[in-house]
Design an enzyme around this catalytic site. Structure first.
Site, PDB file in Angstrom:
ATOM      1  N   GLU A 267      55.136  -4.963  76.570  1.00 11.51           N
ATOM      2  CA  GLU A 267      54.227  -5.983  76.002  1.00 11.51           C
ATOM      3  C   GLU A 267      55.091  -6.866  75.131  1.00 11.51           C
ATOM      4  O   GLU A 267      55.277  -6.610  73.946  1.00 11.51           O
ATOM      5  CB  GLU A 267      53.147  -5.325  75.136  1.00 11.51           C
ATOM      6  N   CYS A 301      50.970 -11.413  69.233  1.00  8.61           N
ATOM      7  CA  CYS A 301      51.620 -11.839  70.482  1.00  8.61           C
ATOM      8  C   CYS A 301      50.682 -12.757  71.254  1.00  8.61           C
ATOM      9  O   CYS A 301      51.123 -13.516  72.102  1.00  8.61           O
ATOM     10  CB  CYS A 301      52.073 -10.636  71.304  1.00  8.61           C
TER      11      CYS A 301
HETATM   12  C1  UN1 Z   1      49.531  -8.023  69.717  1.00  7.64           C
HETATM   13  O1  UN1 Z   1      49.590  -9.075  69.070  1.00  7.64           O
HETATM   14  O2  UN1 Z   1      50.564  -7.314  69.877  1.00  7.64           O
HETATM   15  O3  UN1 Z   1      44.202  -9.818  71.650  1.00  7.64           O
HETATM   16  C2  UN1 Z   1      48.291  -7.472  70.279  1.00  7.64           C
HETATM   17  C3  UN1 Z   1      44.553  -9.652  70.475  1.00  7.64           C
HETATM   18  C4  UN1 Z   1      44.581  -8.249  69.944  1.00  7.64           C
HETATM   19  C5  UN1 Z   1      45.829  -7.584  70.323  1.00  7.64           C
HETATM   20  C6  UN1 Z   1      47.082  -8.305  69.982  1.00  7.64           C
HETATM   21  N1  UN1 Z   1      43.448  -7.522  70.479  1.00  7.64           N
HETATM   22  O4  UN1 Z   1      44.873 -10.574  69.742  1.00  7.64           O
END
Ligand code: UN1
Length: 514
Positions: A267, A301
């Site tokens: 990820e 992210c």
């Molecule tokens: C991340 O930023 O690593 O969709 C995950 C989202 C959250 C998860 C983010 N449920 O912004």
């Protein structure tokens, strides 16, 4: 001035002390490595210290995990689901304290800290249900009196290497699904956020102990990525490494794990865009973009990094967005009144400042914010004003993921296809969205020739995904999927079975071998 809360009270509620051991096999705590201080980005003060794991601690814990796998894989999946359900109950009891600790340790607003714990609770509920639905397919054999089917078996030890920005939720998405699949887990949290990890480890240990389960099912090993993380990557006893973090580290991990033909869930970075077409509800778009770009101080992210706006609504949209940005309240993230807290550390602020310099030198124009806030009023040095820049999509800096609240505005001419082309024209492929009330534009965006991202939304922002479907992205985002849908399959080993009840030999493909 900012420190109006008693951090110690929260630490104590979660069983944290002034100095904490940083490794556990689920029953016994260890920590013979370096002692590190953990600071809060809220005001730069020291929260507590953590004694990290050394090589011996690592070995001891992996040996326990390997032994525990033999027991855990034989526990029926719905009973494993029951353990995860109980974890959800404990998290419900600790939601407020844990949410606060997330905020204190990494700086996201308290609303988002609590939301992160809610994501953990949600995945517990989800995984409990999934534990009764580890379905394998069956098909009809070409041979008479033969039966063919697939089974899903537990995989082994899962190494979870998580990032600071979702210090606890990422662990839970991996842990809960891995546990119901019959795997055992070893967690290496981000170096910046060991306290939330220790708190979570204590919560799951309570559940495991209450159920008389052995050590090794859920383990924690804090330490540096280059030391403990690398041990996990190299370790042939660990069939799956789930890594959340930068593309650069992801490429390294992917190579090291592939060298031993292990599996990875990656990820990695996103460079998420929202298209605002001439048919958009501009107010709806601006509101969603505000949360996407400024939520978690731009350190998700899934954060919205680029907005690709139709020329005809560009001026109207920009004016509205600027009016929202001017109202953003920045300050102590524990205070309900603050929409935006600090960045995670001063290094993150430096990275943001360098990116802003790059924007200027590459021909972009910063039209709002980007200033570091003064230390006398905002102690700790981690507070900034979120920035908006007008750019073209091809600037080198726009092609990168800068983990900071910088939003790029890109104007597009022509139809939605040209906007989609711009949106896809970056190396990353995590999340994307379009704001339009036009059915054809929306379908084009979702079509085979539309967004190339793992997540594509219509009239909803790029961040804040629910847990019920698979989470992850394409291209440099790494291709991994976690959380809901059939993401559980990566945590299991697939076995194809043929069972002959004909009492004769029958070869497939009609081969005769008499
Ligand atoms: C991340 O930023 O690593 O969709 C995950 C989202 C959250 C998860 C983010 N449920 O912004």
């Amino acid at each position: 001035m900012l420190n109006q809360y008693n951090y110690n009270e929260v630490l104590q509620q979660l069983g944290l002390e002034n100095i904490n051991l940083g490794a556990s096999d689920g029953q016994q705590w260890l920590g013979h490595g370096k002692t590190v201080d953990v600071l809060t980005p809220i005001d730069g003060s020291r929260l507590a210290s953590v004694k990290q794991a050394n090589a011996d601690d690592y070995e001891q814990i992996i040996a326990k995990a390997a032994a525990a796998f033999n027991t855990w894989r034989m526990v029926p999946a719905p009973q494993r689901g029951e353990i995860v359900r109980q974890l959800g109950e404990e998290l419900r009891k600790n939601k407020e304290a844990l949410g606060k600790l997330v905020t204190i340790e990494m700086g996201k607003s308290i609303q988002e800290g609590l939301g992160e714990v809610q994501e953990m609770i949600d995945i517990c509920d989800y995984a409990c249900g999934q534990s009764r639905m580890l379905y394998g397919v069956q098909t009809h054999s070409e041979r008479a009196r033969h039966r063919m089917f697939e089974q899903w078996h537990p995989l082994g030890i899962v190494g979870i290497i998580s990032a600071f920005n979702f210090p606890v939720a990422v662990w839970s998405w991996n842990l809960c699904i891995a546990l119901i699949c019959g795997d055992v887990c070893v967690w290496k949290p981000a170096s910046a956020t060991p306290l939330t990890a220790i708190a979570c480890q204590k919560i799951i240990e309570k559940v495991l102990k209450a159920n008389g389960l052995p050590a090794g099912i859920a383990c924690l090993i804090t330490g540096k990525g280059s030391e403990i993380g690398e041990r996990l990557n190299l370790d042939r006893r660990i069939p799956l490494i789930s890594y959340t973090g930068s593309t650069k580290s992801g490429i390294h991990i992917s190579k090291v794990v592939a060298e031993r033909l292990g599996k990875t869930i990656l990820e990695l970075g996103g460079n998420n865009a929202i298209i605002v077409t001439k048919n958009a509800d501009v107010t709806l778009a601006a509101k969603n973009i505000l949360f996407g770009a400024v939520g978690t101080s731009g350190q998700r992210c899934t954060s919205t990094r680029r907005v690709i706006i139709a020329e005809s609504v560009y001026a109207q949209f920009t004016e509205l967005l600027l009016s929202y940005y001017k109202k953003i309240t920045i300050g102590n993230p524990l205070s309900e009144g603050s929409l935006m807290g600090p960045l995670v550390d001063t290094q993150a602020v430096d990275t943001m400042m360098k990116a802003l310099d790059a924007i200027r030198s590459q021909g972009g124009k910063i039209i709002y914010g980007g200033e570091r806030l003064p230390e006398d009023k905002y102690p700790g040095g981690c507070y900034v004003i979120p920035a908006i820049a007008e750019v073209t999509n091809n600037l080198a800096i726009v092609q990168e993921e800068t983990f900071a609240p910088i939003l790029y505005l890109v104007k597009y001419k022509g139809d939605v296809e040209s906007a989609i082309k711009i949106q896809n024209d970056v190396p990353q492929g995590l999340s994307s969205a379009i704001f339009t009330n036009n059915l054809i534009e929306s379908e084009q965006f979702l079509s085979h020739a539309g967004s190339d991202c793992g997540i594509a939304n219509v009239n909803a922002g790029t961040s804040g995904a629910e847990i019920g479907l698979a989470f992850g992205g394409e291209k440099e985002t790494g291709g991994g999927r976690e959380s809901g849908s059939d993401a559980w399959k990566v945590y299991m080993r697939r076995q194809t079975n043929t069972l002959n009840w004909s009492e004769t030999t029958a070869l497939a493909q009609g081969i005769k071998f008499d």
